[in-house]
Design a protein around this motif. Structure first.
Motif, PDB file in Angstrom:
ATOM      1  N   ALA A  25       0.590  -1.272   0.232  1.00 52.20           N
ATOM      2  CA  ALA A  25      -0.077   0.277   0.063  1.00 52.20           C
ATOM      3  C   ALA A  25       0.830   1.080  -0.070  1.00 52.20           C
ATOM      4  O   ALA A  25       0.721   2.272  -0.942  1.00 52.20           O
ATOM      5  CB  ALA A  25      -0.364   0.240   1.335  1.00 52.20           C
ATOM      6  N   ALA A  26       1.678   1.179   1.455  1.00 54.33           N
ATOM      7  CA  ALA A  26       3.206   2.722   0.791  1.00 54.33           C
ATOM      8  C   ALA A  26       3.462   3.060  -0.659  1.00 54.33           C
ATOM      9  O   ALA A  26       3.472   3.616  -0.983  1.00 54.33           O
ATOM     10  CB  ALA A  26       3.379   2.215   2.416  1.00 54.33           C
ATOM     11  N   ALA A  30       2.839   6.650  -3.585  1.00 52.37           N
ATOM     12  CA  ALA A  30       3.348   6.756  -3.740  1.00 52.37           C
ATOM     13  C   ALA A  30       3.616   7.326  -4.634  1.00 52.37           C
ATOM     14  O   ALA A  30       3.782   7.856  -5.070  1.00 52.37           O
ATOM     15  CB  ALA A  30       4.705   7.003  -2.380  1.00 52.37           C
ATOM     16  N   ILE A  31       3.542   6.066  -5.718  1.00 56.39           N
ATOM     17  CA  ILE A  31       4.165   5.936  -6.903  1.00 56.39           C
ATOM     18  C   ILE A  31       2.401   6.339  -7.588  1.00 56.39           C
ATOM     19  O   ILE A  31       3.159   7.778  -8.383  1.00 56.39           O
ATOM     20  CB  ILE A  31       4.026   4.529  -7.420  1.00 56.39           C
ATOM     21  N   HIS A  36       0.520  12.301 -10.020  1.00 55.82           N
ATOM     22  CA  HIS A  36      -1.238  12.687  -9.974  1.00 55.82           C
ATOM     23  C   HIS A  36      -0.645  14.439  -9.554  1.00 55.82           C
ATOM     24  O   HIS A  36      -0.763  15.051  -9.350  1.00 55.82           O
ATOM     25  CB  HIS A  36      -2.250  12.669  -8.722  1.00 55.82           C
ATOM     26  N   TRP A  37       0.658  14.329  -8.216  1.00 57.22           N
ATOM     27  CA  TRP A  37       0.692  15.891  -7.551  1.00 57.22           C
ATOM     28  C   TRP A  37       2.040  16.135  -8.081  1.00 57.22           C
ATOM     29  O   TRP A  37       2.279  17.453  -8.347  1.00 57.22           O
ATOM     30  CB  TRP A  37       0.875  15.512  -6.495  1.00 57.22           C
ATOM     31  N   GLU A  88       3.865  12.770   2.346  1.00 56.76           N
ATOM     32  CA  GLU A  88       3.739  11.250   1.694  1.00 56.76           C
ATOM     33  C   GLU A  88       5.323  10.379   1.409  1.00 56.76           C
ATOM     34  O   GLU A  88       5.050   9.037   1.511  1.00 56.76           O
ATOM     35  CB  GLU A  88       2.574  11.350   0.613  1.00 56.76           C
ATOM     36  N   LEU A  89       6.280  10.979   0.948  1.00 60.28           N
ATOM     37  CA  LEU A  89       7.098  10.224   0.797  1.00 60.28           C
ATOM     38  C   LEU A  89       8.049   9.644   1.569  1.00 60.28           C
ATOM     39  O   LEU A  89       8.321   8.928   2.087  1.00 60.28           O
ATOM     40  CB  LEU A  89       8.048  10.720  -0.658  1.00 60.28           C
ATOM     41  N   ALA A  90       7.875  10.860   2.605  1.00 60.60           N
ATOM     42  CA  ALA A  90       8.875  10.462   3.592  1.00 60.60           C
ATOM     43  C   ALA A  90       8.076   9.241   4.715  1.00 60.60           C
ATOM     44  O   ALA A  90       8.732   8.101   5.093  1.00 60.60           O
ATOM     45  CB  ALA A  90       8.993  11.505   4.546  1.00 60.60           C
ATOM     46  N   SER A  91       6.832   9.404   4.531  1.00 59.08           N
ATOM     47  CA  SER A  91       5.806   8.385   4.965  1.00 59.08           C
ATOM     48  C   SER A  91       6.583   6.955   4.341  1.00 59.08           C
ATOM     49  O   SER A  91       6.961   5.721   5.831  1.00 59.08           O
ATOM     50  CB  SER A  91       4.404   8.168   5.044  1.00 59.08           C
ATOM     51  N   TYR A  92       6.320   6.759   2.821  1.00 60.36           N
ATOM     52  CA  TYR A  92       6.957   5.781   2.506  1.00 60.36           C
ATOM     53  C   TYR A  92       8.573   5.239   2.826  1.00 60.36           C
ATOM     54  O   TYR A  92       8.894   4.133   2.887  1.00 60.36           O
ATOM     55  CB  TYR A  92       6.952   5.585   0.651  1.00 60.36           C
ATOM     56  N   VAL A  93       9.390   6.195   3.112  1.00 62.92           N
ATOM     57  CA  VAL A  93      11.021   6.022   2.903  1.00 62.92           C
ATOM     58  C   VAL A  93      10.812   4.970   4.545  1.00 62.92           C
ATOM     59  O   VAL A  93      12.053   4.637   4.847  1.00 62.92           O
ATOM     60  CB  VAL A  93      11.637   7.164   2.916  1.00 62.92           C
ATOM     61  N   ARG A  94      10.456   5.842   5.517  1.00 66.07           N
ATOM     62  CA  ARG A  94       9.959   5.124   6.870  1.00 66.07           C
ATOM     63  C   ARG A  94       9.986   3.341   6.779  1.00 66.07           C
ATOM     64  O   ARG A  94      10.107   2.326   7.210  1.00 66.07           O
ATOM     65  CB  ARG A  94       9.430   5.479   7.546  1.00 66.07           C
TER      66      ARG A  94
END
Length: 154
Positions: A25-26, A30-31, A36-37, A88-94
């Protein structure tokens, strides 16, 4: 081939809600959000390396520099990341291993290799289809952002 569907914010919410219930999911969130952003093409997303996104301090950069070899038309460009996307990317990086190398794929497959542009394209198209967004493709995020900006006169 028809153009990719332009998605509304409600459509994006629908696909993100779907992604949240699925494996990886993470990573998949992020992808999708990079398309989109940040209006990144799926091939550009597939080619990202950890060092492209993270600085030496381990924090998400405010911009991603894409060399000419990784862009359509072979023109180098800079992708700016707003604070919302950086969070959002920082959340994925964790979720990445602590000792991940700068040259490692930012979005590894289950086998810890890079996605090819084609395989990531197919994966994103499948996510949209399973979320019930008919006509949405891996290019929908980019097209949606650019259409939104154009309607605002940007």
């Amino acid at each position: 081939m028809p153009q990719a569907k332009v998605l509304s914010s409600k459509d994006l919410r629908k696909v993100l809600d779907h992604v949240a219930t699925r494996p990886h999911a993470a990573r998949n969130r992020a992808i999708l959000l990079l398309t989109h952003w940040a209006a990144m093409r799926i091939g550009e997303v597939a080619g990202l390396r950890v060092g492209d996104v993270l600085g030496k301090d381990g924090n998400v950069r405010s911009e991603i520099r894409l060399d000419a070899a990784r862009t359509k038309g072979k023109h180098a460009r800079t992708v700016f990341l707003n604070d919302k996307l950086r969070k959002e990317l920082a959340s994925y990086v964790r979720q990445l291993p602590q000792d991940v190398r700068a040259d490692a794929p930012f979005f590894p497959t289950q086998k810890r290799t890079s996605f090819s542009s084609n395989s990531l394209c197919q994966s994103v198209n499948l996510i949209y289809a399973r979320a019930g967004l008919e006509g949405a493709t891996s290019h929908s995020g980019r097209r949606s952002l650019i259409t939104s900006l154009a309607s605002k006169g940007v």
